[in-house]
Enzyme design. Structure first.
Site, PDB file in Angstrom:
ATOM      1  N   PRO A 425      60.121  45.998  30.027  1.00  0.00           N
ATOM      2  CA  PRO A 425      60.855  46.838  29.782  1.00  0.00           C
ATOM      3  C   PRO A 425      60.123  48.112  29.123  1.00  0.00           C
ATOM      4  O   PRO A 425      58.914  48.242  28.260  1.00  0.00           O
ATOM      5  CB  PRO A 425      61.662  46.152  27.913  1.00  0.00           C
ATOM      6  CG  PRO A 425      61.683  45.087  28.646  1.00  0.00           C
ATOM      7  CD  PRO A 425      60.682  44.685  29.414  1.00  0.00           C
ATOM      8  N   GLN A 503      67.267  44.027  27.531  1.00  0.00           N
ATOM      9  CA  GLN A 503      67.057  44.495  26.134  1.00  0.00           C
ATOM     10  C   GLN A 503      68.147  45.127  25.314  1.00  0.00           C
ATOM     11  O   GLN A 503      68.138  46.027  25.779  1.00  0.00           O
ATOM     12  CB  GLN A 503      65.646  44.098  25.965  1.00  0.00           C
ATOM     13  CG  GLN A 503      64.926  44.466  25.033  1.00  0.00           C
ATOM     14  CD  GLN A 503      63.054  44.647  25.030  1.00  0.00           C
ATOM     15  OE1 GLN A 503      62.909  45.850  24.330  1.00  0.00           O
ATOM     16  NE2 GLN A 503      62.468  44.202  24.786  1.00  0.00           N
ATOM     17  N   TYR A 584      60.491  47.231  14.803  1.00  0.00           N
ATOM     18  CA  TYR A 584      62.515  47.911  15.111  1.00  0.00           C
ATOM     19  C   TYR A 584      63.700  46.747  14.299  1.00  0.00           C
ATOM     20  O   TYR A 584      62.586  45.744  13.806  1.00  0.00           O
ATOM     21  CB  TYR A 584      62.783  47.462  16.994  1.00  0.00           C
ATOM     22  CG  TYR A 584      61.884  48.614  17.637  1.00  0.00           C
ATOM     23  CD1 TYR A 584      62.057  50.098  17.150  1.00  0.00           C
ATOM     24  CD2 TYR A 584      61.635  48.799  18.817  1.00  0.00           C
ATOM     25  CE1 TYR A 584      61.332  50.803  18.045  1.00  0.00           C
ATOM     26  CE2 TYR A 584      60.344  49.393  18.463  1.00  0.00           C
ATOM     27  CZ  TYR A 584      60.915  50.012  18.805  1.00  0.00           C
ATOM     28  OH  TYR A 584      60.529  51.805  19.504  1.00  0.00           O
ATOM     29  N   ARG A 632      62.071  38.461  22.062  1.00  0.00           N
ATOM     30  CA  ARG A 632      60.830  39.304  22.209  1.00  0.00           C
ATOM     31  C   ARG A 632      60.664  39.286  20.963  1.00  0.00           C
ATOM     32  O   ARG A 632      60.856  39.761  19.973  1.00  0.00           O
ATOM     33  CB  ARG A 632      60.474  41.002  23.218  1.00  0.00           C
ATOM     34  CG  ARG A 632      58.970  41.676  23.401  1.00  0.00           C
ATOM     35  CD  ARG A 632      59.107  42.540  23.764  1.00  0.00           C
ATOM     36  NE  ARG A 632      59.099  42.737  25.162  1.00  0.00           N
ATOM     37  CZ  ARG A 632      58.240  43.163  25.729  1.00  0.00           C
ATOM     38  NH1 ARG A 632      58.011  44.520  25.398  1.00  0.00           N
ATOM     39  NH2 ARG A 632      57.708  43.272  26.858  1.00  0.00           N
ATOM     40  N   ARG A 726      52.672  49.520  32.729  1.00  0.00           N
ATOM     41  CA  ARG A 726      52.478  50.744  33.507  1.00  0.00           C
ATOM     42  C   ARG A 726      52.059  50.546  34.828  1.00  0.00           C
ATOM     43  O   ARG A 726      51.841  51.800  35.902  1.00  0.00           O
ATOM     44  CB  ARG A 726      51.044  51.230  32.779  1.00  0.00           C
ATOM     45  CG  ARG A 726      51.240  51.652  31.607  1.00  0.00           C
ATOM     46  CD  ARG A 726      49.961  51.877  30.493  1.00  0.00           C
ATOM     47  NE  ARG A 726      50.108  52.280  29.400  1.00  0.00           N
ATOM     48  CZ  ARG A 726      50.667  52.027  28.306  1.00  0.00           C
ATOM     49  NH1 ARG A 726      49.982  50.467  27.779  1.00  0.00           N
ATOM     50  NH2 ARG A 726      51.048  52.885  26.899  1.00  0.00           N
TER      51      ARG A 726
END
Length: 778
Positions: A425, A503, A584, A632, A726
């Site tokens: 993600p 997600q 989060y 996750r 990346r």
């Protein structure tokens, strides 16, 4: 390494460091290999130098037995001082094989090219070289106090080992950090030569013990016995004297030793200490070897690093116009090399600390796991060294002939992924009103066409208030769900065999911020929306303070997650991941640094888990039974007082008990003051531990950049899937190119029909030249 002559000072008087050009009078504290070799190099480069070495022990006193040096290090020695190289060469014992014995099964891997000799012989060679060059060696003599030496000499080189008194004398300047680890070990020897580098695992009634052994002479081997502290105590070693310890070790490993005894040399049980210094020099004092840094013996780099330090320091002193610039250049040259070695050593050290996790692995996989533990030896590298061994490991793992491990399938519930590559993600911050648009279609569609087994969306927010930025996508309206359905239809139609997952998350206290490229984690200049979190703590100074969620609000947010999951299922996503990481909202409940509640949702880990598990259970009720649901987590906060690796195991265990199909193991981003331990594949050990302790599939993520890394991690059993971010931004067709570069064309990856003409690397201009057909001799 290139050494060259340069201008030098002719005065014998010490000068302020900035004015010293090439120091004439040099004091070296410590007569180990690093200090002696530095003395020899400096004297050879300038015979007029006055160099004195202080060694508190006698010349024939040494600790340990054998020393292993790499071909790379030997090459540097040969170039810098052929006399030393030739003397070493005459005494080296060379071998190629590694034997690994696990549960009475031995596996051999070849092609490793080791060279070793006795530590005492190494010191004798360096003593002779120093004397022949005119270095003054003062044995059985404590060095004067470092401050006095610094005032008296142009340069002071502290090569006085892991317990460096010099480092401690100037601790305020060097700022050392010393970490003590979990195993006890003892250096011993045997009066015969092993035929290979030996790793022997003994499962005793007290716990796991291991032997590391290698030859260093035609009739002698080094033997290191190692075990965790609690095993050492349970076995009674803490109450034994030296003789009793040696005899007990020989009895435990009698098969490996052929019933022969072990011997000691003032050997004592100790714990390894990793030394890191923020600075390596202070005025005209510089650290070298173990005084500056240590690397665990299991990768055999202590003497290697010290010798390479000596080569670099000598070169910098020759090349730079002043001492200050030379010491700065020395540190700049060596620090990244040492940091890389210490990361590898730390990975190796932790592997042996946790070897008990891997005992149930099949013997061949266990052997491969051990060989690749430091991440310096990889699948591809090991294939070059010993193709037969590597092929045998692949066959035992279940790889069809010619199939790299990354292209083997993997099943999660009713979903079978055709390969082990996941597009991780990645927040794109490019939506309008939470609706994914053409950018997302092209972004996710391109990566799906690129061959990965699973493509994940960015964090899709469950409410408008739960967005990170105004550009975040959502699944809280029917319009958003329809836009996602369009993307899913494209992936399923144009990239058959590739799954797409969503997600779901809520920003919590990290919301209402600017787009990443406008100021990551910075509040919006205007138009901010109120934030909510487990506790009223701002993410960082200047961030908005969130409101602590009430019980009624917790219920509302749980329903938001459930509604978003229902929409995700209707849209056609193949997999759903619940985002409980990176600080989060749900992650904020899990971490003790961000959850200060005193009600039923805060305090103990069990209570901190309560709300995330309630959300998980609610999502599971609407998510189709045959589709996998993953979570996750941040396995560590990288901050004092935060979530620990032990707690991460329990968090994973709790989600597994509630029906999670896999744990996606990330780390950090929970608090702004974190200090991450960045490095190649640096988060994988956390995934590895969760996989083996909890027994649940894991997804590893974090600086996994090459297909060789993916193959290595999968084949070693450290993870089930590898998520890369990346690399997929750099190359949307990363997986296809990985297949092409490995010559793989099987079912684990498929080139889209329009792209098949590009399945081979394009030809480039010739960089070689035709070889001469005739060679003329005069």
């Amino acid at each position: 390494m290139r050494l060259r002559r340069g201008a030098r000072s002719t005065t014998n008087n010490p000068q302020p460091q900035g004015k010293i050009t090439h120091p004439h009078r040099t004091a070296i504290i410590g007569g180990g290999p690093g200090g002696l070799y530095t003395a020899a190099l400096l004297k050879r480069l300038d015979p007029t130098r006055e160099i004195t070495v202080w060694e508190r022990n006698a010349p024939d006193t040494t600790f340990g037995f054998g020393v292993v040096l790499s071909d790379e290090t030997l090459g540097g020695i040969e170039h810098a001082d052929p006399v030393v190289y030739e003397a070493l060469k005459a005494d080296f014992i060379r071998w190629d094989d590694i034997h690994i014995t696990h549960r009475n099964t031995r596996h051999t891997s070849g092609g490793h090219r080791f060279a070793a000799l006795g530590r005492q012989r190494l010191l004798e060679i360096l003593h002779a070289r120093c004397r022949s060059l005119g270095v003054e060696l003062r044995f059985s003599t404590e060095a004067p106090y470092p401050a006095w030496l610094a005032e008296t000499y142009d340069l002071v080189i502290a090569a006085d080992g892991v317990h460096s008194a010099t480092r401690e004398a100037f601790a305020g300047a060097f700022r050392p950090h010393v970490t003590t680890h979990r195993c006890r070990y003892i250096w011993l020897a045997a009066d015969f030569a092993f035929d290979a580098f030996r790793f022997e695992i003994a499962e005793t009634e007290h716990g796991v013990m291991q032997l590391h052994g290698y030859p260093y002479a035609a009739d002698a081997s080094t033997v290191i016995v190692e075990m965790r502290e609690e095993v050492w105590r349970a076995a009674g070693f803490d109450g034994m004297d030296e003789r009793e310890s040696v005899e007990r070790c020989a009895k435990i490993f009698t098969d490996a030793l052929g019933g022969r005894p072990l011997k000691s040399n003032n050997s004592a049980w100790t714990t390894f200490r990793t030394v890191v210094n923020e600075h390596w020099s202070h005025d005209n004092v510089v650290l070298l070897g173990d005084a500056a840094h240590t690397a665990h013996f299991s990768i055999g780099s202590g003497t290697k690093l010290a010798v390479e330090d000596a080569l670099a320091l000598a070169a910098c002193l020759e090349e730079q116009p002043t001492l200050a610039e030379a010491l700065t250049a020395y540190e700049e040259e060596r620090r990244p090399v040492v940091a890389s070695t210490q990361r590898a050593a730390r990975a190796s050290l932790e592997w042996f600390e946790n070897v008990g996790l891997y005992l149930r692995q099949p013997p061949r996989q266990f052997a491969f796991n051990l060989l690749t533990r430091s991440r310096r030896v990889t699948h591809d590298n090991l294939r070059l060294r010993d193709a037969h061994f590597t092929t045998a490991v692949e066959r035992a793992f279940g790889c069809p002939p010619g199939t790299p491990p990354m292209f083997t399938p993997f099943r999660l519930r009713g979903l079978t992924l055709r390969n082990r590559v996941v597009v991780s993600p990645m927040d794109m911050y490019s939506a309008t009103d939470g609706v994914p648009g053409d950018f997302h279609l092209v972004h996710l569609g391109a990566r799906a066409l690129g061959g990965a087994g699973l493509v994940m969306t960015e964090m899709v927010c469950v409410s408008e208030q739960g967005r990170i930025t105004p550009g975040c996508t959502g699944l809280y309206t029917g319009r958003q769900a329809e836009a996602w359905r369009r993307i899913i239809r494209f992936v399923h139609a144009q990239a058959p065999g590739t799954a797409i997952g969503v997600q779901l998350g809520h920003s919590g206290r990290k919301g209402s911020t600017r787009l990443m490229w406008e100021g990551i984690d910075e509040p919006l200049p205007e138009g901010n929306w109120p934030l909510v979190a487990a506790s009223p703590l701002p993410y960082k100074p200047g961030s908005q303070t969130p409101r602590q969620l009430s019980r009624a609000q917790l219920t509302d947010i749980r329903e938001q997650f459930t509604s978003a999951a229902w929409r995700a299922a209707r849209a056609g996503f193949d997999l759903l991941e619940l985002h409980c990481a990176h600080g989060y909202l749900l992650s904020g409940f899990l971490s003790p640094l961000t959850n200060l509640r005193t009600d039923a949702y805060g305090g103990s880990l069990e209570k901190r888990l309560r709300f995330p598990l309630e959300v998980f259970d609610s999502v599971r009720t609407v998510w189709p039974e045959e589709r996998p649901l993953t979570v996750r987590v941040s396995a560590t906060d990288w901050a004092e007082g935060g979530t620990t690796a032990d707690e991460a195991v329990e968090i994973a265990r709790a989600f597994a008990a509630h029906g999670a199909d896999a744990i996606d193991v990330s780390t950090g981003q929970v608090v702004a003051e974190e200090r991450p331990g960045f490095g190649r594949s640096y988060q994988t050990p956390f995934a590895d531990r969760i996989r083996h302790e909890v027994g649940i599939p894991v997804i590893a993520v974090g600086a996994i950049s090459s297909w060789d890394d993916v193959n290595s991690l999968i084949l070693a059993g450290r993870t089930d899937l590898c998520a890369l971010a990346r690399p997929h931004l750099y190359d949307p067709h990363w997986t296809l190119h990985a297949a092409a570069e490995q010559g793989y064309e099987g079912p684990g990856v498929g080139w889209p029909a329009p792209y098949r003409a590009g399945s081979r690397r394009p030809q480039a201009g010739r960089t070689d030249a035709p070889k001469p057909r005739l060679e003329l001799r005069s």
